[in-house]
Write a protein that holds these residues in place. Structure first.
Motif, PDB file in Angstrom:
ATOM      1  N   GLU A  59       0.850  -1.240  -0.048  1.00 45.81           N
ATOM      2  CA  GLU A  59      -0.022  -0.070  -0.090  1.00 45.81           C
ATOM      3  C   GLU A  59       0.870   1.362   0.093  1.00 45.81           C
ATOM      4  OE1 GLU A  59      -0.279  -2.240   2.717  1.00 45.81           O
ATOM      5  OE2 GLU A  59      -2.011  -3.439   1.540  1.00 45.81           O
ATOM      6  N   GLU A  60       1.914   1.226   0.494  1.00 47.73           N
ATOM      7  CA  GLU A  60       3.098   2.472   0.646  1.00 47.73           C
ATOM      8  C   GLU A  60       3.850   2.499  -0.795  1.00 47.73           C
ATOM      9  OE1 GLU A  60       3.553   0.408   3.779  1.00 47.73           O
ATOM     10  OE2 GLU A  60       1.845   1.113   4.635  1.00 47.73           O
ATOM     11  N   GLY A  61       3.745   1.455  -1.518  1.00 46.12           N
ATOM     12  CA  GLY A  61       4.589   1.626  -2.638  1.00 46.12           C
ATOM     13  C   GLY A  61       5.807   0.762  -2.684  1.00 46.12           C
ATOM     14  N   ASN A  62       6.243   0.195  -1.492  1.00 43.01           N
ATOM     15  CA  ASN A  62       7.362  -0.676  -1.511  1.00 43.01           C
ATOM     16  C   ASN A  62       7.478  -1.770  -2.530  1.00 43.01           C
ATOM     17  OD1 ASN A  62       8.196   1.093   0.736  1.00 43.01           O
ATOM     18  ND2 ASN A  62       7.017   0.211   2.092  1.00 43.01           N
ATOM     19  N   THR A  63       8.485  -2.134  -3.050  1.00 42.18           N
ATOM     20  CA  THR A  63       8.453  -3.253  -3.913  1.00 42.18           C
ATOM     21  C   THR A  63       8.689  -4.488  -3.113  1.00 42.18           C
ATOM     22  OG1 THR A  63       9.538  -1.865  -5.553  1.00 42.18           O
ATOM     23  CG2 THR A  63       9.923  -4.192  -5.771  1.00 42.18           C
ATOM     24  N   LEU A  64       7.898  -5.435  -3.300  1.00 42.92           N
ATOM     25  CA  LEU A  64       7.998  -6.677  -2.963  1.00 42.92           C
ATOM     26  C   LEU A  64       8.289  -7.886  -3.778  1.00 42.92           C
ATOM     27  CD1 LEU A  64       4.523  -6.606  -0.936  1.00 42.92           C
ATOM     28  CD2 LEU A  64       6.926  -6.095  -0.002  1.00 42.92           C
ATOM     29  N   PRO A  65       8.950  -8.925  -3.453  1.00 39.87           N
ATOM     30  CA  PRO A  65       9.151  -9.906  -4.197  1.00 39.87           C
ATOM     31  C   PRO A  65       7.836 -10.506  -5.246  1.00 39.87           C
ATOM     32  CG  PRO A  65       9.794 -10.568  -2.174  1.00 39.87           C
ATOM     33  CD  PRO A  65       9.045  -9.323  -1.988  1.00 39.87           C
ATOM     34  N   PRO A  66       8.113 -10.882  -6.246  1.00 39.38           N
ATOM     35  CA  PRO A  66       6.996 -11.379  -7.165  1.00 39.38           C
ATOM     36  C   PRO A  66       6.221 -12.567  -6.439  1.00 39.38           C
ATOM     37  CG  PRO A  66       9.178 -11.216  -8.306  1.00 39.38           C
ATOM     38  CD  PRO A  66       9.545 -11.230  -6.979  1.00 39.38           C
ATOM     39  N   LEU A  67       5.226 -12.954  -6.989  1.00 43.27           N
ATOM     40  CA  LEU A  67       4.219 -13.713  -6.488  1.00 43.27           C
ATOM     41  C   LEU A  67       4.828 -15.354  -6.635  1.00 43.27           C
ATOM     42  CD1 LEU A  67       0.642 -12.921  -7.720  1.00 43.27           C
ATOM     43  CD2 LEU A  67       1.212 -13.292  -5.579  1.00 43.27           C
ATOM     44  N   ARG A  68       5.768 -15.472  -7.696  1.00 42.03           N
ATOM     45  CA  ARG A  68       6.300 -16.742  -8.088  1.00 42.03           C
ATOM     46  C   ARG A  68       7.144 -17.089  -6.934  1.00 42.03           C
ATOM     47  NH1 ARG A  68       6.496 -19.425 -12.452  1.00 42.03           N
ATOM     48  NH2 ARG A  68       6.230 -17.620 -13.830  1.00 42.03           N
ATOM     49  N   VAL A  69       7.992 -16.296  -6.142  1.00 39.51           N
ATOM     50  CA  VAL A  69       8.639 -16.704  -5.023  1.00 39.51           C
ATOM     51  C   VAL A  69       7.520 -17.273  -4.014  1.00 39.51           C
ATOM     52  CG1 VAL A  69       9.838 -15.732  -3.060  1.00 39.51           C
ATOM     53  CG2 VAL A  69      10.221 -14.720  -5.333  1.00 39.51           C
ATOM     54  N   ASP A  70       6.352 -16.693  -3.590  1.00 42.60           N
ATOM     55  CA  ASP A  70       5.545 -17.403  -2.544  1.00 42.60           C
ATOM     56  C   ASP A  70       4.806 -18.841  -3.345  1.00 42.60           C
ATOM     57  OD1 ASP A  70       5.879 -15.561  -0.910  1.00 42.60           O
ATOM     58  OD2 ASP A  70       4.071 -14.199  -1.691  1.00 42.60           O
ATOM     59  N   LEU A  71       4.784 -18.936  -4.760  1.00 44.42           N
ATOM     60  CA  LEU A  71       4.042 -19.963  -5.175  1.00 44.42           C
ATOM     61  C   LEU A  71       5.257 -20.951  -4.936  1.00 44.42           C
ATOM     62  CD1 LEU A  71       2.043 -21.469  -6.680  1.00 44.42           C
ATOM     63  CD2 LEU A  71       3.201 -20.487  -8.853  1.00 44.42           C
ATOM     64  N   VAL A  72       6.522 -20.979  -5.414  1.00 49.49           N
ATOM     65  CA  VAL A  72       7.376 -21.894  -5.382  1.00 49.49           C
ATOM     66  C   VAL A  72       7.587 -22.410  -3.812  1.00 49.49           C
ATOM     67  CG1 VAL A  72       9.935 -22.234  -5.430  1.00 49.49           C
ATOM     68  CG2 VAL A  72       8.461 -21.233  -7.500  1.00 49.49           C
ATOM     69  N   ALA A  73       7.467 -21.448  -2.958  1.00 43.69           N
ATOM     70  CA  ALA A  73       7.643 -21.794  -1.661  1.00 43.69           C
ATOM     71  C   ALA A  73       6.461 -22.451  -0.933  1.00 43.69           C
ATOM     72  CB  ALA A  73       7.986 -20.655  -0.684  1.00 43.69           C
ATOM     73  N   ALA A  74       5.507 -22.437  -1.456  1.00 41.59           N
ATOM     74  CA  ALA A  74       4.239 -23.064  -0.867  1.00 41.59           C
ATOM     75  C   ALA A  74       4.278 -24.638  -0.992  1.00 41.59           C
ATOM     76  CB  ALA A  74       3.059 -22.517  -1.697  1.00 41.59           C
ATOM     77  N   THR A  75       3.981 -25.228  -0.266  1.00 42.62           N
ATOM     78  CA  THR A  75       4.014 -26.795  -0.090  1.00 42.62           C
ATOM     79  C   THR A  75       2.438 -27.448   0.089  1.00 42.62           C
ATOM     80  OG1 THR A  75       4.457 -26.819   2.575  1.00 42.62           O
ATOM     81  CG2 THR A  75       6.668 -26.838   1.068  1.00 42.62           C
ATOM     82  N   ALA A  76       1.680 -26.433   0.234  1.00 44.03           N
ATOM     83  CA  ALA A  76       0.092 -26.833   0.300  1.00 44.03           C
ATOM     84  C   ALA A  76      -0.535 -25.733  -0.218  1.00 44.03           C
ATOM     85  CB  ALA A  76      -0.007 -27.318   1.831  1.00 44.03           C
ATOM     86  N   PRO A  77      -1.945 -26.126  -0.750  1.00 43.57           N
ATOM     87  CA  PRO A  77      -2.696 -24.854  -1.070  1.00 43.57           C
ATOM     88  C   PRO A  77      -2.925 -23.777   0.021  1.00 43.57           C
ATOM     89  CG  PRO A  77      -3.767 -27.216  -1.507  1.00 43.57           C
ATOM     90  CD  PRO A  77      -2.544 -27.423  -0.720  1.00 43.57           C
ATOM     91  N   ALA A  78      -2.744 -22.492  -0.637  1.00 45.41           N
ATOM     92  CA  ALA A  78      -2.816 -21.721   0.282  1.00 45.41           C
ATOM     93  C   ALA A  78      -3.148 -20.349  -0.370  1.00 45.41           C
ATOM     94  CB  ALA A  78      -1.390 -21.239   0.860  1.00 45.41           C
ATOM     95  N   ILE A  79      -3.572 -19.212   0.259  1.00 44.84           N
ATOM     96  CA  ILE A  79      -3.915 -18.025  -0.373  1.00 44.84           C
ATOM     97  C   ILE A  79      -2.614 -17.199  -0.247  1.00 44.84           C
ATOM     98  CG2 ILE A  79      -5.068 -15.713  -0.016  1.00 44.84           C
ATOM     99  CD1 ILE A  79      -7.108 -17.477   1.494  1.00 44.84           C
ATOM    100  N   LEU A  80      -2.173 -16.965  -1.557  1.00 46.36           N
ATOM    101  CA  LEU A  80      -1.070 -16.212  -1.782  1.00 46.36           C
ATOM    102  C   LEU A  80      -1.015 -14.680  -1.684  1.00 46.36           C
ATOM    103  CD1 LEU A  80       0.389 -18.077  -4.964  1.00 46.36           C
ATOM    104  CD2 LEU A  80       0.914 -18.420  -2.732  1.00 46.36           C
ATOM    105  N   HIS A  81      -2.054 -14.160  -2.165  1.00 41.14           N
ATOM    106  CA  HIS A  81      -2.297 -12.642  -1.989  1.00 41.14           C
ATOM    107  C   HIS A  81      -3.791 -12.260  -2.097  1.00 41.14           C
ATOM    108  CE1 HIS A  81      -0.709  -8.586  -2.605  1.00 41.14           C
ATOM    109  NE2 HIS A  81      -1.553  -8.401  -3.594  1.00 41.14           N
ATOM    110  N   SER A  82      -4.088 -11.273  -1.314  1.00 40.69           N
ATOM    111  CA  SER A  82      -5.295 -10.922  -1.239  1.00 40.69           C
ATOM    112  C   SER A  82      -5.330  -9.151  -1.110  1.00 40.69           C
ATOM    113  CB  SER A  82      -6.301 -11.384  -0.146  1.00 40.69           C
ATOM    114  OG  SER A  82      -7.397 -11.114  -0.015  1.00 40.69           O
ATOM    115  N   TRP A  83      -6.210  -8.522  -1.729  1.00 40.37           N
ATOM    116  CA  TRP A  83      -6.290  -7.287  -2.030  1.00 40.37           C
ATOM    117  C   TRP A  83      -7.865  -6.572  -1.851  1.00 40.37           C
ATOM    118  CZ3 TRP A  83      -4.712  -9.820  -5.803  1.00 40.37           C
ATOM    119  CH2 TRP A  83      -5.353  -9.664  -7.186  1.00 40.37           C
ATOM    120  N   GLU A  84      -7.807  -5.544  -1.595  1.00 39.27           N
ATOM    121  CA  GLU A  84      -9.337  -4.941  -1.549  1.00 39.27           C
ATOM    122  C   GLU A  84      -9.519  -3.961  -2.749  1.00 39.27           C
ATOM    123  OE1 GLU A  84     -11.569  -4.343   1.809  1.00 39.27           O
ATOM    124  OE2 GLU A  84     -10.312  -5.721   3.088  1.00 39.27           O
TER     125      GLU A  84
END
Length: 84
Positions: A59-84
Motif C-alpha cells: 500500500e505504501e508503494g514498497n517493492t515486494l518479491p514477485p508472486l512466483r517466490v511465494d508460489l514456489v515456496a508453497a508446499t500446500a494449497p494457500a492464499i498467496l495474495h489478497s487485496w481490496e
C-alpha cells in the motif's frame, strides 16, 4: 507423482495456490466462509507467467518479491495474495 501447485486468481481480490481452478475456488470459499455462488468458477483463472514474475507493491508503494517466490515456496494449497 506429486501434483504441482499453480496460481489462480479467484474473484477480483485473491490469488490462490492450488492444483486446479475448481480446487482453488473451493479452498477460497472455505477459508473465507463464502456462500454458494458468491464467487464462481467463471471468476477463476490461471495467473499468467507475466503477473507471477512482476514485483508486487504494498500500500505504501514498497517493492515486494514477485508472486512466483511465494508460489514456489508453497508446499500446500494457500492464499498467496489478497487485496481490496
Amino acid at each position: 507423482m506429486q501434483q504441482e501447485l499453480k496460481a489462480f486468481q479467484v474473484g477480483d481480490h485473491d490469488i490462490v495456490a492450488h492444483y486446479s481452478a475448481a480446487e482453488a475456488l473451493a479452498y477460497l470459499c472455505e477459508q473465507y466462509n463464502y456462500s454458494d455462488g458468491e464467487v464462481t468458477i467463471d471468476e477463476t483463472s490461471a495467473v499468467s507467467d507475466k503477473l507471477l514474475d512482476e514485483p508486487m507493491r504494498d500500500e505504501e508503494g514498497n517493492t515486494l518479491p514477485p508472486l512466483r517466490v511465494d508460489l514456489v515456496a508453497a508446499t500446500a494449497p494457500a492464499i498467496l495474495h489478497s487485496w481490496e
